[in-house]
Design a protein around this motif. Structure first.
Motif: not given
Lengths: 286, 123
Positions: A61, A65-66, A154-157, B4, B77, B121-123
């Protein structure tokens, strides 16, 4: 064609530099041993005499980012700035500028697309400690161009463990198909069992020492079948919430092939197990 | 609930030294300012805004209170939730109680989750 001269897989501990350069009265008891092990490990890269480093890591991150998270990404830039403000603050890591190479990543990217890995790419990528740490440990003179590859641990899935292994195989094929006389080393970093921001963080050992011992044995013997038969996202979670960094070790075993490691070492630190592996291709004079 | 948006707060504050100082010194004002003028910005774009996300009262309270246990339990997260509060508390705790004192306190306050599946932690 290009030659893959060495494959290295290790943990990346962001406190190595700080721990081993602190005033001696402030050093942790393992600092001298840690430094000895790192310098011995560094020699396994040096003796392969690489011209370019393909470096596999995972952004934490920092740039990614998401709002826009790629599963796999390759850097295609003439150079890479490295180390973010919050990594300087938290880990005491210096800033770097790493030279890049634009021809090899273009070739690798196309080859990976052709092998059904639909990579994202970046022409302006700032590198974080997942790649800076192995520069510090393995190539502190920072004199070689790099090609960064980022994976999502790091960011699932997340992609399946087997997908990481298969990607390693595809990277190996792509490197060996590159029309050049360059010598290439592949270096990837991740974690064994690790907990961050959870109840098992910063204990005397990693959160799952039994997993750590098993993982080291799997990697030392190159037992990809055992890894892929045992490791799932759920099993990694049980070993510690950040243990998915082990997926990068699986990827590197894919690059090396399911072979016994030519070099294997580890160090039991205060809250993680550090591990260092090197594979040389068949016929490499060590 | 917007995991998020909570993560976007943690991400955008932790990476910015000035915002992190404001969040340390005056979390209430920092969270308000962030909700009004920073959170709605599309990332990597100084011109465009997003109308999609907002904080719930519970999320706002957890952020204002630096309540990392509540944030963990909401599925923030783990990396962002740890690093931002290390940025705030590591030095003062280490100065008084030695290295990693804050990190150990953080773990201690989450002991009731040991052996259970953590919030996703899944968004």
């Amino acid at each position: 064609m290009a030659k893959l001269v060495a494959t290295l897989a290790s943990t990346h501990h962001p406190f190595y530099l700080k721990a081993t350069t602190a005033a001696s009265e402030d050093q942790i008891p393992q600092a001298a041993e840690w430094k000895r092990k790192i310098e011995a490990y560094r020699e396994t890269l040096t003796r392969a005499e690489p011209d370019i480093l393909v470096m596999i890591g995972s952004d934490h991150f920092h740039q990614i980012f998401l709002d826009n998270y790629p599963q796999f990404l390759i850097g295609k830039a003439p150079a890479y700035d490295a180390t973010f403000y919050n990594e300087e603050r938290e880990f005491g890591l210096p800033r770097y500028r790493l030279s890049g190479d634009e021809d090899l990543p273009r070739f690798l990217h196309q080859s990976l697309l052709d092998q059904n890995f639909d990579f994202a790419f970046s022409n302006e990528l700032k590198i974080d400690h997942s790649i800076v740490c192995p520069i510090i440990t393995l190539r502190p003179q920072n004199d070689l161009p790099i090609v960064p590859i980022y994976t999502n641990i790091f960011a699932p899935p997340l992609p399946a463990p087997r997908r990481f292994f298969d990607l390693g195989r595809a990277i190996r094929r792509a490197i060996e198909a590159y029309p050049s006389d360059k010598k290439i080393a592949a270096i990837g970093t991740g974690h064994l069992s690790l907990e961050l921001g959870g109840p098992r963080q910063f204990m005397e050992t990693g959160p799952d020492p039994a997993f750590d011992r098993q993982a080291i044995e799997w990697l030392r013997t190159g037992d990809a079948d055992a890894i892929l038969g045992s490791v799932t996202h759920a099993s990694l979670d049980r070993s510690g919430n950040a243990t998915h960094g082990f997926l990068n070790f699986i990827l590197m075993l894919g690059v090396a092939g399911p072979e016994e490691a030519d070099y294997a070492d580890h160090l039991d630190l205060f809250h993680t197990m550090e591990a260092y592996f090197t594979w040389y291709p068949e016929g490499f004079a060590q | 609930m917007s995991k998020y948006y909570v993560n976007k707060f943690l991400f955008s504050v932790e990476r910015d030294p000035q915002l992190l100082r404001r969040y340390t010194e005056n979390p209430d004002a920092c969270v308000s300012t962030w909700e009004q003028s920073i959170g709605p910005r599309l990332l990597n774009n100084e011109v465009e805004f997003s109308t999609v996300h907002g904080l719930t009262d519970e999320e706002r309270r957890a952020l204002v209170d630096h309540d990392f246990v509540a944030l963990f339990e909401m599925g923030a997260h783990f990396f962002l939730n740890l690093t931002i509060f290390i940025g705030i508390y590591d030095e003062p705790y280490a100065a008084k109680q030695g290295p990693l004192a804050f990190q150990r306190l953080f773990a201690e306050k989450l002991q009731h989750w040991r052996g259970s599946d953590y919030p996703s932690v899944e968004t």
